[in-house]
Design a protein around this motif. Structure first.
Motif, PDB file in Angstrom:
ATOM      1  N   VAL A 151      69.954 -23.947  60.162  1.00 32.91           N
ATOM      2  CA  VAL A 151      71.230 -23.575  60.789  1.00 32.91           C
ATOM      3  C   VAL A 151      72.405 -23.822  59.850  1.00 32.91           C
ATOM      4  O   VAL A 151      73.494 -23.282  60.044  1.00 32.91           O
ATOM      5  CB  VAL A 151      71.440 -24.346  62.109  1.00 32.91           C
ATOM      6  N   SER A 152      72.190 -24.649  58.825  1.00 33.70           N
ATOM      7  CA  SER A 152      73.263 -24.919  57.862  1.00 33.70           C
ATOM      8  C   SER A 152      73.282 -23.916  56.715  1.00 33.70           C
ATOM      9  O   SER A 152      74.144 -23.987  55.837  1.00 33.70           O
ATOM     10  CB  SER A 152      73.097 -26.331  57.287  1.00 33.70           C
ATOM     11  N   SER A 153      72.342 -22.957  56.706  1.00 38.54           N
ATOM     12  CA  SER A 153      72.282 -21.962  55.632  1.00 38.54           C
ATOM     13  C   SER A 153      73.474 -21.023  55.719  1.00 38.54           C
ATOM     14  O   SER A 153      74.122 -20.902  56.770  1.00 38.54           O
ATOM     15  CB  SER A 153      70.982 -21.160  55.727  1.00 38.54           C
ATOM     16  N   SER A 154      73.731 -20.318  54.617  1.00 42.27           N
ATOM     17  CA  SER A 154      74.876 -19.409  54.587  1.00 42.27           C
ATOM     18  C   SER A 154      74.730 -18.289  55.609  1.00 42.27           C
ATOM     19  O   SER A 154      75.712 -17.813  56.175  1.00 42.27           O
ATOM     20  CB  SER A 154      75.037 -18.817  53.181  1.00 42.27           C
ATOM     21  N   VAL A 155      73.503 -17.836  55.836  1.00 38.57           N
ATOM     22  CA  VAL A 155      73.238 -16.834  56.878  1.00 38.57           C
ATOM     23  C   VAL A 155      72.051 -17.312  57.704  1.00 38.57           C
ATOM     24  O   VAL A 155      70.955 -17.528  57.175  1.00 38.57           O
ATOM     25  CB  VAL A 155      72.916 -15.453  56.277  1.00 38.57           C
ATOM     26  N   HIS A 156      72.277 -17.519  58.983  1.00 38.52           N
ATOM     27  CA  HIS A 156      71.199 -17.919  59.886  1.00 38.52           C
ATOM     28  C   HIS A 156      71.322 -17.110  61.170  1.00 38.52           C
ATOM     29  O   HIS A 156      72.414 -16.991  61.735  1.00 38.52           O
ATOM     30  CB  HIS A 156      71.252 -19.407  60.209  1.00 38.52           C
ATOM     31  N   LEU A 157      70.207 -16.544  61.628  1.00 43.63           N
ATOM     32  CA  LEU A 157      70.187 -15.791  62.871  1.00 43.63           C
ATOM     33  C   LEU A 157      69.231 -16.451  63.851  1.00 43.63           C
ATOM     34  O   LEU A 157      68.250 -17.081  63.442  1.00 43.63           O
ATOM     35  CB  LEU A 157      69.742 -14.350  62.616  1.00 43.63           C
ATOM     36  N   SER A 158      69.496 -16.296  65.133  1.00 44.90           N
ATOM     37  CA  SER A 158      68.615 -16.830  66.171  1.00 44.90           C
ATOM     38  C   SER A 158      67.548 -15.798  66.513  1.00 44.90           C
ATOM     39  O   SER A 158      67.855 -14.611  66.668  1.00 44.90           O
ATOM     40  CB  SER A 158      69.415 -17.190  67.424  1.00 44.90           C
ATOM     41  N   LEU A 159      66.300 -16.250  66.645  1.00 45.80           N
ATOM     42  CA  LEU A 159      65.177 -15.327  66.793  1.00 45.80           C
ATOM     43  C   LEU A 159      65.258 -14.470  68.045  1.00 45.80           C
ATOM     44  O   LEU A 159      65.112 -13.246  67.978  1.00 45.80           O
ATOM     45  CB  LEU A 159      63.859 -16.107  66.777  1.00 45.80           C
ATOM     46  N   VAL A 160      65.481 -15.082  69.203  1.00 43.16           N
ATOM     47  CA  VAL A 160      65.442 -14.314  70.462  1.00 43.16           C
ATOM     48  C   VAL A 160      66.513 -13.217  70.497  1.00 43.16           C
ATOM     49  O   VAL A 160      66.216 -12.061  70.820  1.00 43.16           O
ATOM     50  CB  VAL A 160      65.555 -15.250  71.678  1.00 43.16           C
ATOM     51  N   PRO A 161      67.788 -13.510  70.177  1.00 41.65           N
ATOM     52  CA  PRO A 161      68.775 -12.424  70.146  1.00 41.65           C
ATOM     53  C   PRO A 161      68.426 -11.314  69.156  1.00 41.65           C
ATOM     54  O   PRO A 161      68.661 -10.133  69.438  1.00 41.65           O
ATOM     55  CB  PRO A 161      70.074 -13.134  69.741  1.00 41.65           C
ATOM     56  N   VAL A 162      67.855 -11.681  68.010  1.00 42.51           N
ATOM     57  CA  VAL A 162      67.464 -10.660  67.029  1.00 42.51           C
ATOM     58  C   VAL A 162      66.361  -9.773  67.602  1.00 42.51           C
ATOM     59  O   VAL A 162      66.396  -8.540  67.455  1.00 42.51           O
ATOM     60  CB  VAL A 162      67.005 -11.317  65.710  1.00 42.51           C
TER      61      VAL A 162
ATOM     62  N   GLY B 232      74.564  -6.035  63.993  1.00 45.63           N
ATOM     63  CA  GLY B 232      74.182  -5.081  62.959  1.00 45.63           C
ATOM     64  C   GLY B 232      72.761  -4.601  63.116  1.00 45.63           C
ATOM     65  O   GLY B 232      72.448  -3.434  62.824  1.00 45.63           O
ATOM     66  N   VAL B 233      71.867  -5.474  63.578  1.00 45.41           N
ATOM     67  CA  VAL B 233      70.471  -5.076  63.818  1.00 45.41           C
ATOM     68  C   VAL B 233      70.432  -3.969  64.866  1.00 45.41           C
ATOM     69  O   VAL B 233      69.770  -2.933  64.682  1.00 45.41           O
ATOM     70  CB  VAL B 233      69.626  -6.285  64.274  1.00 45.41           C
ATOM     71  N   PHE B 234      71.129  -4.177  65.969  1.00 44.33           N
ATOM     72  CA  PHE B 234      71.132  -3.173  67.043  1.00 44.33           C
ATOM     73  C   PHE B 234      71.724  -1.849  66.571  1.00 44.33           C
ATOM     74  O   PHE B 234      71.128  -0.780  66.768  1.00 44.33           O
ATOM     75  CB  PHE B 234      71.924  -3.689  68.247  1.00 44.33           C
ATOM     76  N   VAL B 235      72.880  -1.905  65.928  1.00 42.13           N
ATOM     77  CA  VAL B 235      73.583  -0.677  65.532  1.00 42.13           C
ATOM     78  C   VAL B 235      72.785   0.116  64.500  1.00 42.13           C
ATOM     79  O   VAL B 235      72.640   1.341  64.619  1.00 42.13           O
ATOM     80  CB  VAL B 235      74.986  -1.012  64.985  1.00 42.13           C
TER      81      VAL B 235
ATOM     82  N   HIS C 114      59.806 -13.590  60.230  1.00 41.57           N
ATOM     83  CA  HIS C 114      60.028 -14.940  60.751  1.00 41.57           C
ATOM     84  C   HIS C 114      58.887 -15.881  60.356  1.00 41.57           C
ATOM     85  O   HIS C 114      59.120 -17.012  59.911  1.00 41.57           O
ATOM     86  CB  HIS C 114      60.163 -14.893  62.275  1.00 41.57           C
ATOM     87  N   VAL C 115      57.655 -15.399  60.508  1.00 39.06           N
ATOM     88  CA  VAL C 115      56.488 -16.228  60.167  1.00 39.06           C
ATOM     89  C   VAL C 115      56.463 -16.529  58.676  1.00 39.06           C
ATOM     90  O   VAL C 115      56.223 -17.668  58.258  1.00 39.06           O
ATOM     91  CB  VAL C 115      55.185 -15.521  60.602  1.00 39.06           C
TER      92      VAL C 115
ATOM     93  N   PRO D 265      70.254  -4.764  53.259  1.00 36.94           N
ATOM     94  CA  PRO D 265      70.075  -5.469  54.526  1.00 36.94           C
ATOM     95  C   PRO D 265      70.716  -6.842  54.559  1.00 36.94           C
ATOM     96  O   PRO D 265      71.247  -7.261  55.592  1.00 36.94           O
ATOM     97  CB  PRO D 265      68.545  -5.556  54.657  1.00 36.94           C
ATOM     98  N   GLN D 266      70.689  -7.550  53.437  1.00 42.21           N
ATOM     99  CA  GLN D 266      71.294  -8.885  53.422  1.00 42.21           C
ATOM    100  C   GLN D 266      72.804  -8.800  53.649  1.00 42.21           C
ATOM    101  O   GLN D 266      73.382  -9.595  54.386  1.00 42.21           O
ATOM    102  CB  GLN D 266      70.985  -9.596  52.100  1.00 42.21           C
ATOM    103  N   HIS D 267      73.440  -7.813  53.023  1.00 40.55           N
ATOM    104  CA  HIS D 267      74.887  -7.624  53.220  1.00 40.55           C
ATOM    105  C   HIS D 267      75.179  -7.254  54.673  1.00 40.55           C
ATOM    106  O   HIS D 267      76.128  -7.781  55.278  1.00 40.55           O
ATOM    107  CB  HIS D 267      75.398  -6.530  52.296  1.00 40.55           C
ATOM    108  N   LEU D 268      74.383  -6.355  55.233  1.00 44.33           N
ATOM    109  CA  LEU D 268      74.607  -5.931  56.616  1.00 44.33           C
ATOM    110  C   LEU D 268      74.484  -7.114  57.576  1.00 44.33           C
ATOM    111  O   LEU D 268      75.297  -7.273  58.490  1.00 44.33           O
ATOM    112  CB  LEU D 268      73.594  -4.846  56.992  1.00 44.33           C
ATOM    113  N   LEU D 269      73.463  -7.936  57.357  1.00 43.30           N
ATOM    114  CA  LEU D 269      73.232  -9.055  58.270  1.00 43.30           C
ATOM    115  C   LEU D 269      74.261 -10.155  58.097  1.00 43.30           C
ATOM    116  O   LEU D 269      74.675 -10.786  59.071  1.00 43.30           O
ATOM    117  CB  LEU D 269      71.812  -9.587  58.062  1.00 43.30           C
ATOM    118  N   SER D 270      74.681 -10.399  56.854  1.00 44.00           N
ATOM    119  CA  SER D 270      75.700 -11.428  56.646  1.00 44.00           C
ATOM    120  C   SER D 270      77.052 -10.979  57.189  1.00 44.00           C
ATOM    121  O   SER D 270      77.879 -11.797  57.601  1.00 44.00           O
ATOM    122  CB  SER D 270      75.814 -11.771  55.155  1.00 44.00           C
ATOM    123  N   SER D 271      77.289  -9.658  57.213  1.00 39.15           N
ATOM    124  CA  SER D 271      78.577  -9.132  57.687  1.00 39.15           C
ATOM    125  C   SER D 271      78.611  -8.954  59.203  1.00 39.15           C
ATOM    126  O   SER D 271      79.626  -9.231  59.850  1.00 39.15           O
ATOM    127  CB  SER D 271      78.870  -7.790  57.021  1.00 39.15           C
ATOM    128  N   PHE D 272      77.495  -8.462  59.777  1.00 41.15           N
ATOM    129  CA  PHE D 272      77.513  -8.064  61.195  1.00 41.15           C
ATOM    130  C   PHE D 272      76.531  -8.841  62.064  1.00 41.15           C
ATOM    131  O   PHE D 272      76.562  -8.715  63.283  1.00 41.15           O
ATOM    132  CB  PHE D 272      77.223  -6.570  61.321  1.00 41.15           C
TER     133      PHE D 272
END
Length: 208
Positions: A52-63, A18-21, A165-166, A7-14
């Motif tokens: 937001v400065s992390s190597s992989v950061h996603l926004s909650l609402v779009p996810v 990637g969550v939707f697909v 998230h929590v 999952p970490q690879h999928l999320l960092s790549s897409f």
């Protein structure tokens, strides 16, 4: 193949796409039964809690929107596949893992009835992939299926993501702990499958 299970690879790549697909494929396409839905959702939730400065950061609402969209649309597609293809697609003993999953999904459906079974199936790996086409095959009414798959899909997709998230918000520097946390989530998500396999073996042994 291993990349599809990470999952970490999928999320960092897409990212959010990637969550939707992945959720669409896991819940809507029979070939998606091996995909890591639970761990992907939880990891995505964790990554919404990173800086937001992390190597992989996603926004909650779009996810959350991607998770809900993939889970709900995938289930409807799976149901329509079941109605169109029927038993010819599902009842194929040569695909042993798929066949075993269909039997587990059928047992859940018969034991709990349409509504409860469709909701519970969301939380059981493999079964959540096969319950949707099975519901179409056995003639679960479309309105009944849509109602309960939406209830189950939202509880699962949003609930697991928000849990991640929590938890991520409670652990400073969550990035450093991603791998062990993901490993625990994968193990926990596989427990229902392992329990079912043990029951099946015991049942086989007792009949001998």
């Amino acid at each position: 193949m291993s990349a599809l299970l990470d999952p970490q690879h999928l999320l960092s790549s897409f990212g959010t796409l990637g969550v939707f697909v992945i959720l669409f494929a896991e819940t809507g396409l029979l070939v998606g039964f091996f995909l890591p839905g639970d761990s992907l959702l939880f990891t995505a939730g964790l990554l919404t809690a990173t800086g937001v400065s992390s190597s992989v950061h996603l926004s909650l609402v779009p996810v959350l929107l991607a998770a809900a969209g993939g889970a709900l649309l995938g289930a409807e597609v799976g149901y329509l596949i079941g109605r169109a293809a029927g038993p010819a697609l599902l009842e194929r003993p040569e695909h042993r893992r798929r066949h075993a999953g269909v039997q587990r999904a059928r047992a859940v459906l018969e034991r709990y009835g349409h509504g409860k079974a469709i909701v519970l199936a969301r939380f059981i790996p493999v079964v959540r992939t096969l319950m949707n086409p099975l519901a179409g095959t056995v003639g679960v009414p479309a309105r009944t299926f849509t109602l309960w798959q939406c209830v189950g899909g939202l509880l699962w997709a949003l609930g697991v993501t928000l849990a991640g998230h929590v938890l991520g918000g409670q652990i400073p520097g969550i990035d450093a702990y991603l791998l062990p946390i993901i490993a625990v989530v994968v193990v926990v998500s596989l427990l229902p499958v392992l329990v079912e396999l043990l029951r099946s073996r015991r049942g086989t042994t007792s009949r001998r």
